[in-house]
Design a protein around this motif. Structure first.
Motif, PDB file in Angstrom:
ATOM      1  N   ILE A 146     -24.884   7.683  -8.967  1.00 35.81           N
ATOM      2  CA  ILE A 146     -25.791   7.560  -7.983  1.00 35.81           C
ATOM      3  C   ILE A 146     -25.649   8.671  -6.934  1.00 35.81           C
ATOM      4  O   ILE A 146     -24.413   8.809  -6.386  1.00 35.81           O
ATOM      5  CB  ILE A 146     -25.976   6.101  -7.397  1.00 35.81           C
ATOM      6  CG1 ILE A 146     -25.935   5.259  -8.337  1.00 35.81           C
ATOM      7  CG2 ILE A 146     -27.033   6.353  -6.494  1.00 35.81           C
ATOM      8  CD1 ILE A 146     -27.263   5.327  -9.351  1.00 35.81           C
ATOM      9  N   ASP A 147     -26.266   9.641  -7.168  1.00 33.67           N
ATOM     10  CA  ASP A 147     -26.324  10.811  -6.167  1.00 33.67           C
ATOM     11  C   ASP A 147     -26.748  10.684  -4.781  1.00 33.67           C
ATOM     12  O   ASP A 147     -28.153  10.166  -4.993  1.00 33.67           O
ATOM     13  CB  ASP A 147     -26.650  12.183  -6.837  1.00 33.67           C
ATOM     14  CG  ASP A 147     -26.400  13.360  -5.765  1.00 33.67           C
ATOM     15  OD1 ASP A 147     -25.273  13.484  -5.483  1.00 33.67           O
ATOM     16  OD2 ASP A 147     -27.400  14.229  -5.875  1.00 33.67           O
ATOM     17  N   HIS A 148     -26.552  11.369  -3.922  1.00 37.99           N
ATOM     18  CA  HIS A 148     -27.178  11.588  -2.562  1.00 37.99           C
ATOM     19  C   HIS A 148     -27.721  12.847  -2.544  1.00 37.99           C
ATOM     20  O   HIS A 148     -27.300  13.897  -2.643  1.00 37.99           O
ATOM     21  CB  HIS A 148     -26.567  11.547  -1.308  1.00 37.99           C
ATOM     22  CG  HIS A 148     -25.951  10.015  -1.171  1.00 37.99           C
ATOM     23  ND1 HIS A 148     -24.454   9.468  -1.600  1.00 37.99           N
ATOM     24  CD2 HIS A 148     -26.349   8.893  -0.472  1.00 37.99           C
ATOM     25  CE1 HIS A 148     -24.322   8.257  -1.262  1.00 37.99           C
ATOM     26  NE2 HIS A 148     -25.286   7.784  -0.434  1.00 37.99           N
ATOM     27  N   VAL A 149     -29.102  12.891  -2.514  1.00 38.72           N
ATOM     28  CA  VAL A 149     -29.866  14.277  -2.479  1.00 38.72           C
ATOM     29  C   VAL A 149     -29.435  14.988  -1.351  1.00 38.72           C
ATOM     30  O   VAL A 149     -29.222  16.146  -1.920  1.00 38.72           O
ATOM     31  CB  VAL A 149     -31.502  13.932  -2.633  1.00 38.72           C
ATOM     32  CG1 VAL A 149     -32.110  15.162  -2.806  1.00 38.72           C
ATOM     33  CG2 VAL A 149     -31.776  13.089  -3.947  1.00 38.72           C
ATOM     34  N   TYR A 150     -29.540  14.669  -0.167  1.00 38.75           N
ATOM     35  CA  TYR A 150     -29.127  15.369   0.708  1.00 38.75           C
ATOM     36  C   TYR A 150     -27.483  14.674   0.934  1.00 38.75           C
ATOM     37  O   TYR A 150     -27.333  13.624   1.350  1.00 38.75           O
ATOM     38  CB  TYR A 150     -29.913  15.078   1.966  1.00 38.75           C
ATOM     39  CG  TYR A 150     -29.580  15.925   3.113  1.00 38.75           C
ATOM     40  CD1 TYR A 150     -28.041  16.102   3.857  1.00 38.75           C
ATOM     41  CD2 TYR A 150     -30.659  16.603   3.788  1.00 38.75           C
ATOM     42  CE1 TYR A 150     -27.923  16.938   4.683  1.00 38.75           C
ATOM     43  CE2 TYR A 150     -30.451  17.550   4.956  1.00 38.75           C
ATOM     44  CZ  TYR A 150     -29.321  17.718   5.309  1.00 38.75           C
ATOM     45  OH  TYR A 150     -28.884  18.682   6.487  1.00 38.75           O
ATOM     46  N   PRO A 151     -26.528  15.504   0.677  1.00 35.63           N
ATOM     47  CA  PRO A 151     -25.300  14.861   0.637  1.00 35.63           C
ATOM     48  C   PRO A 151     -24.560  14.347   1.930  1.00 35.63           C
ATOM     49  O   PRO A 151     -24.800  14.653   2.928  1.00 35.63           O
ATOM     50  CB  PRO A 151     -24.303  16.010  -0.071  1.00 35.63           C
ATOM     51  CG  PRO A 151     -25.253  16.817  -0.637  1.00 35.63           C
ATOM     52  CD  PRO A 151     -26.604  16.679   0.216  1.00 35.63           C
ATOM     53  N   LEU A 152     -23.686  13.132   1.740  1.00 34.05           N
ATOM     54  CA  LEU A 152     -23.267  12.727   3.035  1.00 34.05           C
ATOM     55  C   LEU A 152     -22.395  13.492   3.696  1.00 34.05           C
ATOM     56  O   LEU A 152     -22.606  13.626   4.980  1.00 34.05           O
ATOM     57  CB  LEU A 152     -22.397  11.563   2.617  1.00 34.05           C
ATOM     58  CG  LEU A 152     -23.065  10.173   1.736  1.00 34.05           C
ATOM     59  CD1 LEU A 152     -22.333   8.866   1.646  1.00 34.05           C
ATOM     60  CD2 LEU A 152     -24.507   9.819   2.545  1.00 34.05           C
ATOM     61  N   ALA A 153     -21.582  14.257   3.140  1.00 30.73           N
ATOM     62  CA  ALA A 153     -20.722  15.236   3.962  1.00 30.73           C
ATOM     63  C   ALA A 153     -21.331  16.290   4.477  1.00 30.73           C
ATOM     64  O   ALA A 153     -21.131  16.665   5.679  1.00 30.73           O
ATOM     65  CB  ALA A 153     -19.473  15.670   2.755  1.00 30.73           C
ATOM     66  N   LEU A 154     -22.439  16.818   3.721  1.00 30.78           N
ATOM     67  CA  LEU A 154     -23.323  17.789   4.309  1.00 30.78           C
ATOM     68  C   LEU A 154     -24.080  17.336   5.460  1.00 30.78           C
ATOM     69  O   LEU A 154     -24.102  17.844   6.618  1.00 30.78           O
ATOM     70  CB  LEU A 154     -24.083  18.571   3.422  1.00 30.78           C
ATOM     71  CG  LEU A 154     -25.123  19.496   3.749  1.00 30.78           C
ATOM     72  CD1 LEU A 154     -24.416  20.678   4.380  1.00 30.78           C
ATOM     73  CD2 LEU A 154     -25.898  19.979   2.515  1.00 30.78           C
ATOM     74  N   ALA A 155     -24.598  16.201   5.445  1.00 31.48           N
ATOM     75  CA  ALA A 155     -25.340  15.523   6.514  1.00 31.48           C
ATOM     76  C   ALA A 155     -24.423  15.326   7.871  1.00 31.48           C
ATOM     77  O   ALA A 155     -24.676  15.451   8.956  1.00 31.48           O
ATOM     78  CB  ALA A 155     -25.688  14.114   6.026  1.00 31.48           C
ATOM     79  N   TRP A 156     -23.121  14.900   7.547  1.00 29.77           N
ATOM     80  CA  TRP A 156     -21.852  14.986   8.528  1.00 29.77           C
ATOM     81  C   TRP A 156     -21.987  16.049   9.481  1.00 29.77           C
ATOM     82  O   TRP A 156     -21.990  16.348  10.560  1.00 29.77           O
ATOM     83  CB  TRP A 156     -20.830  14.359   7.806  1.00 29.77           C
ATOM     84  CG  TRP A 156     -19.518  14.319   8.890  1.00 29.77           C
ATOM     85  CD1 TRP A 156     -18.821  15.035   9.331  1.00 29.77           C
ATOM     86  CD2 TRP A 156     -19.322  13.211   9.782  1.00 29.77           C
ATOM     87  NE1 TRP A 156     -17.843  14.981  10.213  1.00 29.77           N
ATOM     88  CE2 TRP A 156     -17.965  13.428  10.424  1.00 29.77           C
ATOM     89  CE3 TRP A 156     -19.489  11.835   9.724  1.00 29.77           C
ATOM     90  CZ2 TRP A 156     -17.511  12.525  11.526  1.00 29.77           C
ATOM     91  CZ3 TRP A 156     -19.059  10.864  10.409  1.00 29.77           C
ATOM     92  CH2 TRP A 156     -17.938  11.363  11.161  1.00 29.77           C
ATOM     93  N   ARG A 157     -21.792  17.238   8.540  1.00 25.57           N
ATOM     94  CA  ARG A 157     -21.515  18.504   9.176  1.00 25.57           C
ATOM     95  C   ARG A 157     -22.956  19.144   9.883  1.00 25.57           C
ATOM     96  O   ARG A 157     -22.849  20.090  10.696  1.00 25.57           O
ATOM     97  CB  ARG A 157     -21.066  19.530   8.021  1.00 25.57           C
ATOM     98  CG  ARG A 157     -19.972  19.166   7.351  1.00 25.57           C
ATOM     99  CD  ARG A 157     -19.256  20.232   6.607  1.00 25.57           C
ATOM    100  NE  ARG A 157     -20.255  20.574   5.443  1.00 25.57           N
ATOM    101  CZ  ARG A 157     -20.102  20.266   4.345  1.00 25.57           C
ATOM    102  NH1 ARG A 157     -19.149  19.426   3.965  1.00 25.57           N
ATOM    103  NH2 ARG A 157     -20.984  20.665   3.298  1.00 25.57           N
TER     104      ARG A 157
END
Length: 237
Positions: A146-157
């Protein structure tokens, strides 16, 4: 090699194009896999499963408009990121009695077999990222992730580090930001945005529509490179 992130992980090394190609060739398809891009039918509705579907014309038009309204910002640092900062993994946030992972598998796979009402035991995935058909079995669950389209680590940054815990948990378990995908391209994508990684051409329009909708919903900015890539993807609609 440049930087690469493990799924939900911190920045490490990113694969070169040659290494990515080698990895994809080295990993065999699951039983029944093939190179074709024929979509599987959703057993609940008889229509193509979400991974192979194209957004409606009005959705693409809305995404172009919404993209123009997204704030463009430089990518911040990843200090302090950890997967658990986004709360319980696959929490039943919609309170339907099933966890989010099984919800997404049931939504995105065809020919689904379940144990009870929730647990997906097997099915067939038309992988949106590669176009390949993949067999899913719970005994080899890592084959379909299950992938996050807008990735979690990128969202964090990009600003989620300043959110409250409840908002981060909602983001991580939001069905609109989740896709069932083949494990190989998911590992290649890692926490990259669309300016660094792109799915197969046939899914770029739908991918951009999803990415922009999530960014707008959570008021997340995009980098200039991601904005330009999303603009190009939406031109394919």
């Amino acid at each position: 090699m440049a930087a690469w992130l493990g799924r939900d992980g911190l920045r490490g090394r990113r694969w070169t194009a040659a290494a990515v190609a080698s990895l994809a060739l080295a990993v065999p398809l699951a039983a029944g896999g093939c190179e074709g891009s024929v979509g599987l039918s959703d057993t609940r509705s008889g229509t193509p499963a979400p991974g192979g579907s194209q957004p409606a014309a009005n959705d693409a038009g809305r995404a172009r408009k919404d993209l123009s309204g997204l704030r463009i910002a430089a990518e911040g640092g990843g200090d302090g990121y950890a997967r658990d900062k986004f709360g319980t993994r696959w929490k039943d946030t919609d309170r339907n009695g099933c966890d989010q992972r099984n919800d997404v598998l049931a939504r995105d796979l065809g020919k689904v077999e379940k144990k009870g009402r929730c647990v997906v035991l097997s099915g067939r995935l038309h992988d949106p990222y590669s176009g390949k058909d993949i067999a899913f079995a719970k005994s080899d669950a890592a084959e379909v992730q299950i992938d996050h389209v807008y990735p979690l680590a990128l969202a964090w940054r990009m600003g989620a580090s300043r959110w409250g815990e409840d908002q981060r948990e909602r983001f991580a378990n939001d069905h609109d930001n989740l896709l069932a995908v083949w494990g190989v391209p998911n590992r290649q994508k890692s926490d990259s945005g669309p300016g660094e990684w792109k799915p197969q051409k046939g899914f770029q329009c739908a991918y951009a529509v999803k990415y922009v909708a999530v960014a707008k919903e959570y008021s997340l900015p995009v980098t200039r490179a991601d904005h330009d890539a999303l603009q190009d993807f939406l031109a394919r609609c």
